[in-house]
Design an enzyme around this catalytic site. Structure first.
Site, mmCIF file in Angstrom:
data_model
loop_
_atom_site.group_PDB
_atom_site.id
_atom_site.type_symbol
_atom_site.label_atom_id
_atom_site.label_comp_id
_atom_site.label_asym_id
_atom_site.label_seq_id
_atom_site.Cartn_x
_atom_site.Cartn_y
_atom_site.Cartn_z
ATOM 1 N N CYS A 3 0.867 -1.190 0.000
ATOM 2 C CA CYS A 3 0.000 0.000 0.000
ATOM 3 C C CYS A 3 0.897 1.231 0.000
ATOM 4 O O CYS A 3 2.080 1.131 -0.351
ATOM 5 C CB CYS A 3 -0.986 -0.024 1.160
ATOM 6 S SG CYS A 3 -0.238 0.006 2.797
ATOM 7 N N ARG A 9 -3.361 -0.622 5.485
ATOM 8 C CA ARG A 9 -3.956 -1.711 4.705
ATOM 9 C C ARG A 9 -3.043 -2.920 4.553
ATOM 10 O O ARG A 9 -3.454 -4.061 4.846
ATOM 11 C CB ARG A 9 -4.355 -1.190 3.308
ATOM 12 C CG ARG A 9 -5.505 -0.203 3.346
ATOM 13 C CD ARG A 9 -5.645 0.549 2.032
ATOM 14 N NE ARG A 9 -4.529 1.473 1.816
ATOM 15 C CZ ARG A 9 -4.338 2.205 0.731
ATOM 16 N NH1 ARG A 9 -5.204 2.087 -0.268
ATOM 17 N NH2 ARG A 9 -3.325 3.033 0.638
ATOM 18 N N ASP A 117 -8.176 3.899 1.102
ATOM 19 C CA ASP A 117 -7.199 4.309 2.114
ATOM 20 C C ASP A 117 -7.961 4.794 3.359
ATOM 21 O O ASP A 117 -8.681 5.789 3.295
ATOM 22 C CB ASP A 117 -6.345 5.436 1.515
ATOM 23 C CG ASP A 117 -5.282 5.917 2.467
ATOM 24 O OD1 ASP A 117 -5.288 5.499 3.647
ATOM 25 O OD2 ASP A 117 -4.440 6.724 2.037
#
Ligand code: 4NP
Length: 145
Positions: A3, A9, A117
């Site tokens: 990420c 994440r 996000d």
């Protein structure tokens, strides 16, 4: 698992997939496209949501993606299209480009969906991310040894 910051994440994706596969056969790691958080623990909201699902991710520390990761790993899952594009730009050849996947393509083939996000969002956004990643990792794990 890749990420942007490697604190929200991808640490969840790493923890979830590693739990679903045989560690002696499949090694899962994660990294970020930026080094802003290198050396840090996962975000406390990721740690919390993992813990709610009986997963401990506090062994992880954020790191910057390295070009050598392209050779080291067989599959490279990007959390969103921006990370995927950056990875494809960095990939030194066709073989490494072919390793790069968008993780939610596993669940929704060809829909090019992003794992959103959650950094500036609430803990419920992290729970939503967890659910998406759990679904994707279940499919990935079933295809691995
Ligand atoms: P991640 O989330 O890419 O899922 O780890 C983010 C973490 C940090 C930042 C952005 C996204 N940041 O801008 O510092």
């Amino acid at each position: 698992m890749v990420c942007l910051g490697n604190i929200c994440r991808s640490p969840l994706a790493e923890g979830i997939l590693q739990f679903k596969v045989d560690y002696s056969k499949v090694q899962v790691d994660s990294a970020g496209m930026v080094d802003y958080h290198a050396g840090e623990l996962p975000d406390k909201r990721s740690i919390q949501v993992a813990s709610e699902n009986l997963l401990d991710i506090t062994n992880q520390r954020a790191r910057h993606f390295e070009i050598s990761d392209f050779d080291k790993y067989d599959l490279i899952y990007a959390m969103d299209k921006k990370n995927q594009l950056t990875l494809l730009e960095l990939a030194p050849n066709e073989n490494t480009k072919n390793k790069v996947r968008l993780i939610l393509d596993e669940v929704f083939p060809d829909e090019e969906k992003d794992v959103p996000d959650p950094y500036y969002d609430s803990v419920s956004a992290f729970r939503n991310v967890y659910k998406m990643l759990d679904e994707a990792c279940e499919i990935i794990a079933n295809k691995l040894p």
